[in-house]
Scaffold this motif. Structure first.
Motif, short mmCIF file in Angstrom:
data_model
loop_
_atom_site.label_atom_id
_atom_site.label_comp_id
_atom_site.label_asym_id
_atom_site.label_seq_id
_atom_site.Cartn_x
_atom_site.Cartn_y
_atom_site.Cartn_z
N LYS A 1 -2.32 2.35 1.00
CA LYS A 1 -3.69 1.86 0.95
C LYS A 1 -3.87 0.66 0.01
N ASN B 1 -2.58 -4.84 3.12
CA ASN B 1 -3.76 -5.17 3.91
C ASN B 1 -3.67 -6.66 4.27
N LEU C 1 -7.55 1.04 -4.67
CA LEU C 1 -6.18 0.65 -4.40
C LEU C 1 -5.35 0.90 -5.62
#
Length: 398
Positions: A228, A233, A14
């Motif tokens: 990403k 997330n 990340l």
């Protein structure tokens, strides 16, 4: 200019982009990709702590600087927090915790941390036997705040935890209970409460310079990058901009009014075709109603660069722009005359070293932190109400 921290040490592949502008964690998007996998870290974070009475509950010795273990060696920890220990009166860097062996070696050598005081996420529980560590500062993705706070408390260590405190109200309550059971203090990293301009704004309000607060307008956002990264997330972050940069708008509304909201409205605007926002929200605007009748209009965004607030009453107003950045705050006020720049009273320490020393001072004197676990819990209760209001299209009462 940066406003929030990057906690990349904890996540595999990340490249966060800055919790402070692109200018905020794009903040740190050029940093090296992490080498520990999410599966490895999550397993470590959720692992059960050491059972039994905390052998690490060592009493602080008078005159000794209290030792911090920094857990998570991402941008915010290594570039912002760790250098500030040199300015602290009551705190020192004593240990490091990371899932990346190279970082433990690099920063351990840089700061003179012996190998015995360098821990992986898997070996973290051994910190129970280290009398040099009094406090664990948790700087990881949000979903890992609870497990590492609980493990630190079981090891007999006090805890500083980054904001948001956790992903859910239930997690916050569990963290508070764990620290209370262990007899350890819990503080949340609301660094702006120790920043000179914000201190001045709060003082002006409390001293009645504006009269009763009627409105607060506060906008916080930055243009987020890499789709990403862990902030996008949901499992790791708990949500989108509101759980990251939006908490500055919410917390400012609370500390400027000095009240807790009783009702919330909210609306969300997210382009789901944007690869960054497949799981979390981009823009969420919310309104807060307080018991006094004061209102707050707040912006949280991952596609707009803003960092400001204005608090107003019948006698005048005060605004800071930027308000909660790492540096560069600028204040203007209209208090019985034309609007003019205003310089706050100087503070003996910057916001970072003052925050670190505040928890140490509370431990040494038996006082409670001004931003303890209860403060983090209050933010999460409102955040959950904001999400509900946006989802259901109605006013949610608190």
């Amino acid at each position: 200019m940066r406003i929030r921290r990057g906690r990349r040490d904890a996540v595999h592949h990340l490249q966060p982009s800055r919790g402070a502008g692109a200018h905020q964690d794009q903040r740190a998007g050029a940093l090296a990709m992490e080498t520990i996998s999410k599966r490895s870290l999550l397993a470590a974070g959720l692992a059960a702590g050491v059972a039994g009475l905390p052998r690490g509950a060592f009493a602080a010795q008078p005159g000794r600087k209290l030792g911090y273990a920094i857990l998570g060696l991402g941008y915010y920890a290594t570039r912002i927090i760790m250098p500030r220990f040199a300015e602290c009166e009551h705190s020192r860097l004593a240990a490091l915790v990371s899932g990346t062996p190279e970082k433990l070696k690099t920063y351990g050598e840089q700061y003179g941390i012996p190998e015995t005081h360098r821990y992986s996420y898997e070996t973290f529980d051994r910190i129970i036997d280290n009398p040099d560590v009094d406090i664990v500062y948790v700087i990881t993705p949000n979903s890992l705040h609870r497990p590492f706070t609980e493990r630190a408390a079981r090891a007999g260590k006090h805890v500083m935890c980054e904001k948001p405190m956790a992903n859910t109200v239930a997690d916050c309550e569990a963290m508070i209970a764990a620290c209370k059971k262990a007899g350890r203090k819990l503080m949340i990293g609301y660094r702006s409460r120790f920043q000179a301009h914000n201190i001045e704004a709060i003082k002006l309000v409390r001293d009645g310079a504006l009269g009763p607060v009627r409105t607060v307008v506060t906008d916080h956002g930055f243009t987020i990058g890499d789709p990403k990264q862990w902030r996008l997330n949901r499992a790791l972050a708990g949500g989108g901009s509101l759980m990251d940069i939006g908490i500055y708008s919410l917390n400012a509304a609370r500390y400027l009014t000095g009240e807790e909201p009783v009702a919330v409205n909210a609306v969300e605007s997210t382009d789901r075709s944007d690869p960054r926002f497949g799981e979390v929200e981009d823009i969420i605007n919310f309104q807060l109603l307080f018991p006094s009748g004061a209102t707050a209009n707040c912006v949280s965004a991952y596609s707009v660069n803003c960092n400001r607030y204005r608090v107003s009453g019948p006698k005048g107003w005060v605004e800071i722009d930027p308000a909660t950045s790492y540096q560069g705050q600028a204040m203007r006020a209209q208090l019985g005359g034309p609007p003019a720049p205003r310089e706050p009273a100087p503070q003996p320490k910057n916001q970072f070293s003052a925050q670190l020393d505040h928890l140490s001072e509370c431990i040494l004197t038996g006082r409670e932190p001004i931003v303890g676990g209860d403060d983090g819990l209050k933010d999460l209760r409102v955040i959950e109400a904001i999400y509900r209001a946006a989802r259901e299209g109605r006013t949610v009462k608190l």
